[in-house]
Design an enzyme around this catalytic site. Structure first.
Site, PDB file in Angstrom:
ATOM      1  N   TRP A 189      52.894 -60.181 -22.825  1.00  0.00           N
ATOM      2  CA  TRP A 189      53.440 -61.181 -21.878  1.00  0.00           C
ATOM      3  C   TRP A 189      52.339 -61.762 -21.012  1.00  0.00           C
ATOM      4  CZ3 TRP A 189      58.080 -62.828 -23.070  1.00  0.00           C
ATOM      5  CH2 TRP A 189      59.021 -61.953 -23.621  1.00  0.00           C
ATOM      6  N   HIS A 202      48.963 -67.302 -36.070  1.00  0.00           N
ATOM      7  CA  HIS A 202      50.235 -66.568 -35.968  1.00  0.00           C
ATOM      8  C   HIS A 202      51.173 -66.952 -37.111  1.00  0.00           C
ATOM      9  CE1 HIS A 202      48.946 -64.739 -32.350  1.00  0.00           C
ATOM     10  NE2 HIS A 202      49.060 -65.805 -31.576  1.00  0.00           N
ATOM     11  N   ASP A 242      47.096 -57.338 -36.373  1.00  0.00           N
ATOM     12  CA  ASP A 242      46.117 -57.825 -35.396  1.00  0.00           C
ATOM     13  C   ASP A 242      45.050 -58.700 -36.055  1.00  0.00           C
ATOM     14  OD1 ASP A 242      45.007 -58.129 -32.901  1.00  0.00           O
ATOM     15  OD2 ASP A 242      43.980 -56.195 -32.884  1.00  0.00           O
ATOM     16  N   LEU A 259      63.929 -50.694 -48.381  1.00  0.00           N
ATOM     17  CA  LEU A 259      62.992 -50.461 -47.271  1.00  0.00           C
ATOM     18  C   LEU A 259      63.676 -50.667 -45.920  1.00  0.00           C
ATOM     19  CD1 LEU A 259      59.867 -50.324 -46.352  1.00  0.00           C
ATOM     20  CD2 LEU A 259      60.037 -52.823 -46.270  1.00  0.00           C
TER      21      LEU A 259
HETATM   22  C1  IPE Z   1      48.279 -55.185 -30.276  1.00  0.00           C
HETATM   23  O1  IPE Z   1      47.337 -56.183 -30.420  1.00  0.00           O
HETATM   24  C2  IPE Z   1      49.656 -55.777 -30.318  1.00  0.00           C
HETATM   25  C3  IPE Z   1      50.022 -56.406 -31.587  1.00  0.00           C
HETATM   26  C4  IPE Z   1      49.351 -56.337 -32.720  1.00  0.00           C
HETATM   27  C5  IPE Z   1      51.263 -57.118 -31.556  1.00  0.00           C
HETATM   28  P1  IPE Z   1      46.579 -56.845 -29.183  1.00  0.00           P
HETATM   29  O2  IPE Z   1      45.686 -57.884 -29.745  1.00  0.00           O
HETATM   30  O3  IPE Z   1      47.556 -57.264 -28.163  1.00  0.00           O
HETATM   31  O4  IPE Z   1      45.768 -55.602 -28.618  1.00  0.00           O
HETATM   32  P2  IPE Z   1      44.476 -55.550 -27.683  1.00  0.00           P
HETATM   33  O5  IPE Z   1      44.787 -56.358 -26.454  1.00  0.00           O
HETATM   34  O6  IPE Z   1      43.343 -56.120 -28.460  1.00  0.00           O
HETATM   35  O7  IPE Z   1      44.285 -54.082 -27.398  1.00  0.00           O
HETATM   36  C1  IPE Z   2      48.007 -60.337 -33.339  1.00  0.00           C
HETATM   37  O1  IPE Z   2      46.934 -61.199 -33.370  1.00  0.00           O
HETATM   38  C2  IPE Z   2      49.279 -60.997 -32.869  1.00  0.00           C
HETATM   39  C3  IPE Z   2      49.749 -60.517 -31.569  1.00  0.00           C
HETATM   40  C4  IPE Z   2      49.145 -59.654 -30.805  1.00  0.00           C
HETATM   41  C5  IPE Z   2      51.004 -61.056 -31.087  1.00  0.00           C
HETATM   42  P1  IPE Z   2      46.123 -61.566 -32.053  1.00  0.00           P
HETATM   43  O2  IPE Z   2      46.754 -62.749 -31.429  1.00  0.00           O
HETATM   44  O3  IPE Z   2      45.972 -60.379 -31.179  1.00  0.00           O
HETATM   45  O4  IPE Z   2      44.736 -61.965 -32.692  1.00  0.00           O
HETATM   46  P2  IPE Z   2      43.294 -61.678 -32.087  1.00  0.00           P
HETATM   47  O5  IPE Z   2      43.210 -60.208 -31.828  1.00  0.00           O
HETATM   48  O6  IPE Z   2      43.186 -62.493 -30.831  1.00  0.00           O
HETATM   49  O7  IPE Z   2      42.359 -62.122 -33.170  1.00  0.00           O
HETATM   50 MG    MG Z   3      44.581 -58.908 -31.024  1.00  0.00          MG
END
Ligand code: IPE
Ligand code: IPE
Ligand code: MG
Length: 242
Positions: free
Chosen positions: A69, A37, A20, A131
């Site tokens: 999504w 990403h 995240d 792993l």
């Molecule tokens: C959780 O992160 C999902 C992933 C890391 C793929 P999000 O960024 O989607 O979670 P919320 O919305 O902050 O809870």
């Molecule tokens: C995690 O990074 C990737 C996914 C959830 C797919 P984020 O895209 O949630 O990044 P932030 O939380 O907006 O910084």
């Molecule tokens: Mg996030």
């Protein structure tokens, strides 16, 4: 990674990660979210190599949730293209790598070509002995548990099992993670402190670690820091300390 450089602590069997903070990482640099990403994908690729090198048995990474999504179409497209790239690169590297790859999550909403690549990758790496890298893609714990409940109900209606036979082990066997041990340690990057529908059944007795590091900057040293803290904890599983 050169093994001599880092002292490796005793490792848990299974570490699950939230990747995240990609968006914030990009934002801090004035870059589009897609750049975050991409940097995040590079970070996990390196971490998988490093975790295999130190002898970790299982690493699970949350790549895309059932709720993701809701994101703009363009961002979803971008993330799916990174998954495609990951699968293609794994294909090229598979001769030299001893990593077994598995995917957990729903497949019916993914593009057909991605599902085919996933199946090929799982098949090709099935007998690897290093792993096990588990990618949670279109994964959501509530949907996973609901799906298991539906399947168990169907088995009951058909008369294949009786309601009394539904044990915790039975429920676990209907989850995506049926062949994977529960995570010992769950690490969330980016400073967020919530579960976001990740492994809700499996995390019952997992130890949690929250890091402020944004995912693209997350490295083996951060994971080992979490492991050192984990090693100092006493897991009681509801019992009393002996
Ligand atoms: C959780 O992160 C999902 C992933 C890391 C793929 P999000 O960024 O989607 O979670 P919320 O919305 O902050 O809870
Ligand atoms: C995690 O990074 C990737 C996914 C959830 C797919 P984020 O895209 O949630 O990044 P932030 O939380 O907006 O910084
Ligand atoms: Mg996030």
């Amino acid at each position: 990674m050169r093994k001599t450089q880092v002292k490796i602590p005793e490792l848990p069997v299974h570490i699950a990660l939230f990747m995240d903070g990609n968006g914030r990482w990009a934002n801090q640099r004035g870059l589009p979210r897609s750049a975050g990403h991409r940097a995040g994908a590079t970070a996990i690729k390196k971490l998988v190599e490093d975790c295999d090198a130190i002898g970790l048995r299982y690493l699970t990474a949350y790549a895309f949730s059932t709720e993701n999504w809701k994101r703009p179409e363009n961002e979803i497209k971008n993330l799916m293209n990174l998954i495609r790239e990951f699968l293609d690169n794994t294909d090229d590297a598979s001769k030299d790598s001893n990593v077994r790859i598995k995917f957990i999550g729903f497949r019916n909403r993914l593009s057909k070509d991605i599902v085919e690549k996933i199946e090929k990758t799982e098949e090709r790496t099935r007998d690897k002995t290093g792993l096990t890298f588990v990618v949670a893609l279109d994964y959501g714990a509530r949907a996973e548990i609901t799906d298991a409940a539906k399947k168990l109900a169907e088995e009951c209606v058909k008369g294949n099992i009786a309601p009394e036979e539904i044990t915790e082990e039975k429920v676990s066997s209907y989850l995506f993670t049926s062949e994977i041990p529960d995570p010992d340690l769950i690490i969330r990057s980016s400073g967020e402190k919530r579960m976001s529908n990740y492994l809700l059944w499996q995390c019952s007795y997992s130890e949690l670690w929250f890091s402020d590091v944004l995912w693209p900057d997350f490295k083996l040293k951060h994971l080992l820091h979490a492991v050192k803290d984990y090693n100092g904890r006493i897991r009681r599983f509801g019992g009393v300390r002996k």
